[in-house]
Motif scaffolding. Sequence first.
Motif, PDB file in Angstrom:
ATOM      1  N   THR A  22       0.855  -1.204   0.000  1.00 47.80           N
ATOM      2  CA  THR A  22       0.000   0.000   0.000  1.00 47.80           C
ATOM      3  C   THR A  22       0.882   1.243   0.000  1.00 47.80           C
ATOM      4  O   THR A  22       0.645   2.188  -0.761  1.00 47.80           O
ATOM      5  CB  THR A  22      -0.924   0.007   1.241  1.00 47.80           C
ATOM      6  N   ALA A  23       1.927   1.228   0.835  1.00 47.19           N
ATOM      7  CA  ALA A  23       2.825   2.390   0.901  1.00 47.19           C
ATOM      8  C   ALA A  23       3.458   2.629  -0.466  1.00 47.19           C
ATOM      9  O   ALA A  23       3.519   3.767  -0.954  1.00 47.19           O
ATOM     10  CB  ALA A  23       3.898   2.165   1.967  1.00 47.19           C
ATOM     11  N   ALA A  24       3.921   1.546  -1.111  1.00 51.29           N
ATOM     12  CA  ALA A  24       4.603   1.698  -2.402  1.00 51.29           C
ATOM     13  C   ALA A  24       3.657   2.279  -3.454  1.00 51.29           C
ATOM     14  O   ALA A  24       4.003   3.230  -4.168  1.00 51.29           O
ATOM     15  CB  ALA A  24       5.148   0.350  -2.868  1.00 51.29           C
ATOM     16  N   LEU A  25       2.434   1.735  -3.526  1.00 56.25           N
ATOM     17  CA  LEU A  25       1.509   2.229  -4.558  1.00 56.25           C
ATOM     18  C   LEU A  25       1.104   3.681  -4.277  1.00 56.25           C
ATOM     19  O   LEU A  25       1.017   4.499  -5.191  1.00 56.25           O
ATOM     20  CB  LEU A  25       0.273   1.318  -4.656  1.00 56.25           C
ATOM     21  N   GLU A  26       0.892   4.002  -3.016  1.00 57.40           N
ATOM     22  CA  GLU A  26       0.510   5.378  -2.683  1.00 57.40           C
ATOM     23  C   GLU A  26       1.647   6.362  -2.983  1.00 57.40           C
ATOM     24  O   GLU A  26       1.400   7.472  -3.444  1.00 57.40           O
ATOM     25  CB  GLU A  26       0.081   5.483  -1.214  1.00 57.40           C
ATOM     26  N   LEU A  27       2.884   5.955  -2.748  1.00 63.05           N
ATOM     27  CA  LEU A  27       4.009   6.844  -3.076  1.00 63.05           C
ATOM     28  C   LEU A  27       4.047   7.096  -4.579  1.00 63.05           C
ATOM     29  O   LEU A  27       4.260   8.221  -5.037  1.00 63.05           O
ATOM     30  CB  LEU A  27       5.340   6.219  -2.625  1.00 63.05           C
ATOM     31  N   LEU A  28       3.818   6.034  -5.356  1.00 63.08           N
ATOM     32  CA  LEU A  28       3.848   6.199  -6.808  1.00 63.08           C
ATOM     33  C   LEU A  28       2.682   7.060  -7.296  1.00 63.08           C
ATOM     34  O   LEU A  28       2.819   7.839  -8.231  1.00 63.08           O
ATOM     35  CB  LEU A  28       3.795   4.827  -7.496  1.00 63.08           C
ATOM     36  N   ARG A  29       1.534   6.923  -6.648  1.00 63.82           N
ATOM     37  CA  ARG A  29       0.364   7.698  -7.078  1.00 63.82           C
ATOM     38  C   ARG A  29       0.486   9.167  -6.703  1.00 63.82           C
ATOM     39  O   ARG A  29      -0.024  10.032  -7.375  1.00 63.82           O
ATOM     40  CB  ARG A  29      -0.902   7.147  -6.402  1.00 63.82           C
ATOM     41  N   ARG A  30       1.128   9.431  -5.549  1.00 63.91           N
ATOM     42  CA  ARG A  30       1.042  10.788  -5.014  1.00 63.91           C
ATOM     43  C   ARG A  30       2.365  11.544  -4.938  1.00 63.91           C
ATOM     44  O   ARG A  30       2.402  12.648  -4.436  1.00 63.91           O
ATOM     45  CB  ARG A  30       0.436  10.724  -3.604  1.00 63.91           C
ATOM     46  N   SER A  31       3.469  10.906  -5.394  1.00 63.19           N
ATOM     47  CA  SER A  31       4.747  11.618  -5.299  1.00 63.19           C
ATOM     48  C   SER A  31       5.674  11.118  -6.406  1.00 63.19           C
ATOM     49  O   SER A  31       5.329  10.213  -7.156  1.00 63.19           O
ATOM     50  CB  SER A  31       5.403  11.356  -3.943  1.00 63.19           C
ATOM     51  N   ASP A  32       6.845  11.701  -6.452  1.00 64.33           N
ATOM     52  CA  ASP A  32       7.819  11.167  -7.409  1.00 64.33           C
ATOM     53  C   ASP A  32       8.939  10.417  -6.675  1.00 64.33           C
ATOM     54  O   ASP A  32      10.038  10.248  -7.169  1.00 64.33           O
ATOM     55  CB  ASP A  32       8.370  12.273  -8.313  1.00 64.33           C
ATOM     56  N   ILE A  33       8.634   9.978  -5.492  1.00 64.56           N
ATOM     57  CA  ILE A  33       9.588   9.154  -4.732  1.00 64.56           C
ATOM     58  C   ILE A  33       9.518   7.732  -5.287  1.00 64.56           C
ATOM     59  O   ILE A  33       8.430   7.198  -5.512  1.00 64.56           O
ATOM     60  CB  ILE A  33       9.224   9.154  -3.232  1.00 64.56           C
ATOM     61  N   THR A  34      10.662   7.120  -5.526  1.00 63.12           N
ATOM     62  CA  THR A  34      10.656   5.746  -6.043  1.00 63.12           C
ATOM     63  C   THR A  34      10.668   4.751  -4.889  1.00 63.12           C
ATOM     64  O   THR A  34      11.594   4.755  -4.075  1.00 63.12           O
ATOM     65  CB  THR A  34      11.911   5.485  -6.923  1.00 63.12           C
ATOM     66  N   PRO A  35       9.658   3.896  -4.810  1.00 64.38           N
ATOM     67  CA  PRO A  35       9.674   2.875  -3.753  1.00 64.38           C
ATOM     68  C   PRO A  35      10.471   1.643  -4.187  1.00 64.38           C
ATOM     69  O   PRO A  35      10.311   1.140  -5.300  1.00 64.38           O
ATOM     70  CB  PRO A  35       8.191   2.527  -3.573  1.00 64.38           C
ATOM     71  N   ILE A  36      11.357   1.186  -3.326  1.00 65.06           N
ATOM     72  CA  ILE A  36      12.074  -0.074  -3.572  1.00 65.06           C
ATOM     73  C   ILE A  36      11.638  -1.036  -2.463  1.00 65.06           C
ATOM     74  O   ILE A  36      11.978  -0.848  -1.295  1.00 65.06           O
ATOM     75  CB  ILE A  36      13.606   0.133  -3.551  1.00 65.06           C
ATOM     76  N   VAL A  37      10.840  -2.022  -2.859  1.00 61.99           N
ATOM     77  CA  VAL A  37      10.290  -2.950  -1.864  1.00 61.99           C
ATOM     78  C   VAL A  37      11.196  -4.184  -1.790  1.00 61.99           C
ATOM     79  O   VAL A  37      11.531  -4.786  -2.816  1.00 61.99           O
ATOM     80  CB  VAL A  37       8.860  -3.388  -2.251  1.00 61.99           C
ATOM     81  N   VAL A  38      11.594  -4.524  -0.575  1.00 64.54           N
ATOM     82  CA  VAL A  38      12.481  -5.669  -0.366  1.00 64.54           C
ATOM     83  C   VAL A  38      11.687  -6.722   0.408  1.00 64.54           C
ATOM     84  O   VAL A  38      11.228  -6.450   1.520  1.00 64.54           O
ATOM     85  CB  VAL A  38      13.715  -5.233   0.455  1.00 64.54           C
ATOM     86  N   GLU A  39      11.507  -7.900  -0.169  1.00 64.16           N
ATOM     87  CA  GLU A  39      10.662  -8.922   0.460  1.00 64.16           C
ATOM     88  C   GLU A  39      11.433 -10.228   0.634  1.00 64.16           C
ATOM     89  O   GLU A  39      11.952 -10.789  -0.340  1.00 64.16           O
ATOM     90  CB  GLU A  39       9.400  -9.151  -0.394  1.00 64.16           C
ATOM     91  N   ALA A  40      11.477 -10.715   1.864  1.00 60.87           N
ATOM     92  CA  ALA A  40      12.244 -11.924   2.168  1.00 60.87           C
ATOM     93  C   ALA A  40      11.623 -13.180   1.534  1.00 60.87           C
ATOM     94  O   ALA A  40      12.331 -14.112   1.143  1.00 60.87           O
ATOM     95  CB  ALA A  40      12.335 -12.098   3.679  1.00 60.87           C
ATOM     96  N   ASP A  41      10.312 -13.197   1.409  1.00 62.09           N
ATOM     97  CA  ASP A  41       9.601 -14.369   0.908  1.00 62.09           C
ATOM     98  C   ASP A  41       9.712 -14.436  -0.631  1.00 62.09           C
ATOM     99  O   ASP A  41      10.112 -13.464  -1.269  1.00 62.09           O
ATOM    100  CB  ASP A  41       8.123 -14.234   1.321  1.00 62.09           C
ATOM    101  N   GLY A  42       9.294 -15.547  -1.181  1.00 63.35           N
ATOM    102  CA  GLY A  42       9.336 -15.721  -2.641  1.00 63.35           C
ATOM    103  C   GLY A  42       8.079 -15.203  -3.318  1.00 63.35           C
ATOM    104  O   GLY A  42       7.950 -15.298  -4.538  1.00 63.35           O
ATOM    105  N   GLN A  43       7.110 -14.702  -2.557  1.00 67.12           N
ATOM    106  CA  GLN A  43       5.905 -14.141  -3.165  1.00 67.12           C
ATOM    107  C   GLN A  43       5.404 -12.973  -2.338  1.00 67.12           C
ATOM    108  O   GLN A  43       5.830 -12.808  -1.187  1.00 67.12           O
ATOM    109  CB  GLN A  43       4.817 -15.220  -3.302  1.00 67.12           C
ATOM    110  N   VAL A  44       4.513 -12.167  -2.924  1.00 67.72           N
ATOM    111  CA  VAL A  44       4.015 -11.002  -2.199  1.00 67.72           C
ATOM    112  C   VAL A  44       2.781 -11.373  -1.376  1.00 67.72           C
ATOM    113  O   VAL A  44       2.210 -12.448  -1.536  1.00 67.72           O
ATOM    114  CB  VAL A  44       3.665  -9.843  -3.167  1.00 67.72           C
ATOM    115  N   GLY A  45       2.371 -10.466  -0.486  1.00 68.73           N
ATOM    116  CA  GLY A  45       1.128 -10.656   0.279  1.00 68.73           C
ATOM    117  C   GLY A  45       1.338 -10.819   1.768  1.00 68.73           C
ATOM    118  O   GLY A  45       0.394 -10.714   2.538  1.00 68.73           O
ATOM    119  N   GLY A  46       2.582 -11.129   2.183  1.00 69.90           N
ATOM    120  CA  GLY A  46       2.827 -11.325   3.616  1.00 69.90           C
ATOM    121  C   GLY A  46       1.930 -12.422   4.156  1.00 69.90           C
ATOM    122  O   GLY A  46       1.713 -13.448   3.500  1.00 69.90           O
ATOM    123  N   ILE A  47       1.340 -12.198   5.328  1.00 63.87           N
ATOM    124  CA  ILE A  47       0.440 -13.213   5.907  1.00 63.87           C
ATOM    125  C   ILE A  47      -0.834 -13.305   5.059  1.00 63.87           C
ATOM    126  O   ILE A  47      -1.546 -14.291   5.108  1.00 63.87           O
ATOM    127  CB  ILE A  47       0.073 -12.860   7.364  1.00 63.87           C
TER     128      ILE A  47
END
Length: 533
Positions: A22-47
């Motif tokens: 959510t943070a990454a998409l909102e940053l892209l929608r509302r700013s020019d800050i580039t989000p770099i998401v780092v995820e330990a798991d092999g897929q997205v979604g967390g729990i």
Amino acid sequence: MSPTDRRNRIAVIAGAGPAGLTAALELLRRSDITPIVVEADGQVGGISKTVNYRGNRMDLGGHRFFSKSDWVMRWWQGILPVAGDQADSGEALRLNYQGMSRELRPEALAPASQDAVMLVRRRLSRIFYRRRFFDYPLKLNARTLANMGLIETMRIGLSYAQAQSIRRSPESTLEDFFVNRFGNRLYRTFFKDYTEKVWGVPCQEISAEWGAQRIKGLSVTKAITHAVASRFRSSADTSQKQTETSLIERFLYPKFGPGQMWEEVARRIVTAGGEIHLRHRVVGIERTGCEITAVMVRDGEDSAARRIPCDHFISTMPVRDLTAMLQPTDDGVIRVADRLPYRDFMTAGLLLKGMNSTDGRAQKNGMLPDNWVYIQEPDVKIGRLQVFNNWSSALVADPLTIWLGLEYFCRQGDDLWSMDDARFVDFAARELEKIGMIDRREVIDGTVVRVPKAYPAYFGEYREFDKVRAYLDGFSNLYPVGRNGMHRYNNQDHSMLAANGAVNSILNGGQGKSEIWRINAEDGYHEQIDAVA
Ligand SMILES: Cc1cc2nc3c(=O)[nH]c(=O)nc-3n(C[C@H](O)[C@H](O)[C@H](O)COP(=O)(O)OP(=O)(O)OC[C@H]3O[C@@H](n4cnc5c(N)ncnc54)[C@H](O)[C@@H]3O)c2cc1C
């Protein structure tokens, strides 16, 4: 700062669960800050991910999509619209969730044949105890009385009366809380074993405050009043019927499970220029005083380490890990963060040809009608049984099969957690056979998913959590958000609201950080309420 200066700003986000995405998409929608998401798991979604096992999809815990927040409800529909056959366009849908109710007027309905949709689901979940089904929430009705027997019901009544005349005071533990409200016998029958299964500690070690905060609105007096009142109510009392119908729990659910929502969000992030690095773990943080300057990340595949300089750091990883990486010098902060308690969780997925018909409401192949069943039987370790077919038929590859999730609350490294997968599948199947629900010869296939730190717990060192929070708040460009990120019993919507709060704060030059901690501080709805009874 001019727009040109801002173009290259980077926000590193630890974790691709609902909060991080959510943070990454909102940053892209509302700013020019580039989000770099780092995820330990092999897929997205967390729990909230959906695990795909040979075409059969597992939802870990069963995720209902409901929020009091209009922003969240609209946000979800902006990603996955409601399917056209679930409502008429413009017609308001009434959704109900754990005592809350809201109207949802779908903004646009998607063609029913489309896969990228949310369904409107109706909940059925019951309690299985003494090899019988009880209504959930527990009702004082003919079925309950028949299941318990007259003598036991009278004992429960007496014990309740006794608890009302001699109250435990001071009410300091969760056991005191339950006994004062339900009597010793009802507490031992329906609350004690299950709560201890969930948390792994005796109710005497959990504070009464926890009960007061989490188990609002459950009262024996209310249940009795309701039962008596319903005896005098005319069966033709349609207004009452309507009220009852409106309280049937209904919620939104992505056709292919909760992970479908987060996979689609991830796709949009990448399309809009954000980065998501799966199988990469945040392993260190560089700081200058109270400002984070870079994050160290390890690639899980080749173990290569990489340094990512950043302007902002949004962390959804466990507070314990984050604090250790910041290397505080205050002994109190170190001790509290290091000992924050968690509860872990395992699900065995079992694919079956059929179940035993333990219930008049079962289908021809014995499949139960429930979304999930609370297993209160003290002679087995299983806590809950999910019937994935009833969440969405799209979760199951072959509609003639039954796809179950057998859920266990455990601790990383304990006997359950450490059991090898094949043994665990066999153990889980034996447990279900023991309570009469299946014949093991009907099992076609099985798998296991482990969820570390599924529940951030509110006891032990958590009482001093404010020390850690104050320490983390001292960093100007650090935003701990999300469930383990804030050590809160967040549902997805709370995690999303906290993530959105972090984005607001970043865009406001760091103002409004304390607002983020207010989210879900007082709400009365959590999946743990379910987990208690
Ligand atoms: C049994 C159960 C039932 C639930 N039912 C519901 C429900 O009905 N409705 C609902 O809305 N919510 C429900 N929830 C809650 C929901 O699952 C969470 O609120 C949601 O997933 C939290 O999102 P998050 O992003 O805050 O955290 P998470 O989902 O935990 O995501 C955090 C991510 O961070 C990653 N990570 C951790 N450490 C690192 C690191 N060092 N480096 C990189 N990545 C890292 C993790 O791998 C994970 O992917 C339920 C939860 C459970 C356990």
